[in-house]
Design a protein around this motif. Structure first.
Motif, PDB file in Angstrom:
ATOM      1  N   CYS A   5      43.129  43.173  36.430  1.00 13.37           N
ATOM      2  CA  CYS A   5      42.086  42.621  37.305  1.00 13.37           C
ATOM      3  C   CYS A   5      41.084  43.735  37.597  1.00 13.37           C
ATOM      4  O   CYS A   5      41.494  44.850  37.911  1.00 13.37           O
ATOM      5  CB  CYS A   5      42.720  42.123  38.600  1.00 13.37           C
ATOM      6  SG  CYS A   5      41.535  41.704  39.883  1.00 13.37           S
ATOM      7  N   GLN A   7      39.380  44.160  40.128  1.00 14.78           N
ATOM      8  CA  GLN A   7      39.494  44.558  41.539  1.00 14.78           C
ATOM      9  C   GLN A   7      40.842  45.207  41.856  1.00 14.78           C
ATOM     10  O   GLN A   7      40.907  46.155  42.617  1.00 14.78           O
ATOM     11  CB  GLN A   7      39.384  43.311  42.443  1.00 14.78           C
ATOM     12  CG  GLN A   7      38.068  42.599  42.385  1.00 14.78           C
ATOM     13  CD  GLN A   7      37.033  43.292  43.252  1.00 14.78           C
ATOM     14  OE1 GLN A   7      37.356  43.775  44.323  1.00 14.78           O
ATOM     15  NE2 GLN A   7      35.802  43.369  42.764  1.00 14.78           N
ATOM     16  N   HIS A   8      41.920  44.636  41.309  1.00 22.38           N
ATOM     17  CA  HIS A   8      43.256  44.982  41.805  1.00 22.38           C
ATOM     18  C   HIS A   8      44.169  45.653  40.787  1.00 22.38           C
ATOM     19  O   HIS A   8      45.329  45.900  41.075  1.00 22.38           O
ATOM     20  CB  HIS A   8      43.930  43.726  42.373  1.00 22.38           C
ATOM     21  CG  HIS A   8      43.105  43.057  43.420  1.00 22.38           C
ATOM     22  ND1 HIS A   8      42.393  41.913  43.193  1.00 22.38           N
ATOM     23  CD2 HIS A   8      42.836  43.429  44.690  1.00 22.38           C
ATOM     24  CE1 HIS A   8      41.730  41.582  44.293  1.00 22.38           C
ATOM     25  NE2 HIS A   8      41.979  42.481  45.209  1.00 22.38           N
ATOM     26  N   CYS A  16      45.546  37.030  38.618  1.00 23.65           N
ATOM     27  CA  CYS A  16      45.762  37.972  39.723  1.00 23.65           C
ATOM     28  C   CYS A  16      45.889  37.169  41.022  1.00 23.65           C
ATOM     29  O   CYS A  16      45.456  36.016  41.099  1.00 23.65           O
ATOM     30  CB  CYS A  16      44.582  38.931  39.803  1.00 23.65           C
ATOM     31  SG  CYS A  16      44.694  40.108  41.169  1.00 23.65           S
ATOM     32  N   CYS A  18      44.183  37.359  43.482  1.00 23.27           N
ATOM     33  CA  CYS A  18      42.839  37.031  43.971  1.00 23.27           C
ATOM     34  C   CYS A  18      42.233  35.860  43.202  1.00 23.27           C
ATOM     35  O   CYS A  18      41.152  35.383  43.541  1.00 23.27           O
ATOM     36  CB  CYS A  18      41.925  38.238  43.860  1.00 23.27           C
ATOM     37  SG  CYS A  18      41.478  38.670  42.157  1.00 23.27           S
ATOM     38  N   SER A  20      41.450  35.940  39.907  1.00 24.58           N
ATOM     39  CA  SER A  20      40.796  36.410  38.685  1.00 24.58           C
ATOM     40  C   SER A  20      41.721  36.216  37.478  1.00 24.58           C
ATOM     41  O   SER A  20      42.923  36.466  37.567  1.00 24.58           O
ATOM     42  CB  SER A  20      40.447  37.896  38.825  1.00 24.58           C
ATOM     43  OG  SER A  20      40.149  38.441  37.550  1.00 24.58           O
TER      44      SER A  20
HETATM   45 ZN    ZN Z   1      42.601  40.626  41.597  1.00 29.72          ZN
END
Ligand code: ZN
Length: 219
Positions: A5, A7-8, A16, A18, A20
């Motif tokens: 991801c 972001q993560h 993910c 989130c 994604s």
């Molecule tokens: Zn994420």
């Protein structure tokens, strides 16, 4: 499968947390292949693959990267890092340029995880195993340490993979540790321990395990 991801970071599965979809790094088959190889390297036969393991189980991460590439051309150090970081069971850890398995060794290592603080710990077994354990203690034929659970329910659940009728054994961890048995916290679910003598063990009554048994459901 292992994905990344933006972001993560690394994660397993389709999405993910989130939402994604992330970028695919390794499909399911290769994740399993790499996982098996890394487990072999870090838990069972480091020497066979030319790795040097120190007494606490650490090996050089760059060397491990070379070993996995020599076995699978698509594999490399970055994918080992992704495998480690995306593993919800926290099987491995990386510290600087070193990596190790946190538990599950058949090779002889002296692990140095934090000391267990829980006064009682639990071990799930079949009925026959439980009888034997109460006589000779909890010991592993193949591994350096035995795995204990932090609640009766978790121990029961683990044992359901091996038997339809699990028994849960309670270990007086505080007394065992006081007597010199080394017990260490691997993560929220797993404590590892040296062999636990039978005098610290007792069978737990079914009523003390908060599991819906088949009989409960029928009634
Ligand atoms: Zn994420």
């Amino acid at each position: 499968m292992i994905k990344r991801c933006p972001q993560h970071g690394f994660f397993r599965g389709e999405q993910c947390e989130c939402g994604s979809a992330g970028q695919l790094l390794l499909d399911d088959a290769k994740t399993e292949q790499l996982g098996r190889l890394v487990a072999g390297c870090l838990r069972h036969f480091p020497g066979d693959l030319g790795l040097v393991m120190d007494s606490h189980g650490w090996v050089d991460l760059n060397k491990l990267g070379q070993v996995v590439t020599s076995r699978h051309r698509w594999a490399n150090k970055e994918l080992v890092i992704a495998l480690v970081m995306s593993d919800s069971k926290q099987r491995y850890e990386i510290l600087g340029d070193r990596v190790r398995a946190r538990y599950g060794h058949s090779v002889d290592v002296e692990l140095d995880h934090p000391e267990n603080k829980l006064p009682k710990l639990y071990y799930g077994a079949s009925e026959e195993e439980a009888d034997r354990i109460l006589e000779i203690g909890i010991k592993s034929a193949s591994q350096r340490y035995v795995h204990l659970s932090t609640t009766p329910e978790k121990a029961w659940h683990v044992a359901t993979f091996r038997t339809g009728n699990p028994r849960v054994i309670q270990a007086d961890a505080a007394a065992a540790q006081k007597a010199g048995v080394k017990m260490m916290t691997v993560n929220d679910d797993i404590i590892i321990s040296e062999t636990i003598p039978a005098r610290f063990l007792a069978i737990l009554a079914a009523k003390d395990i908060a599991i819906q048994t088949r009989t409960d459901q029928e009634n």
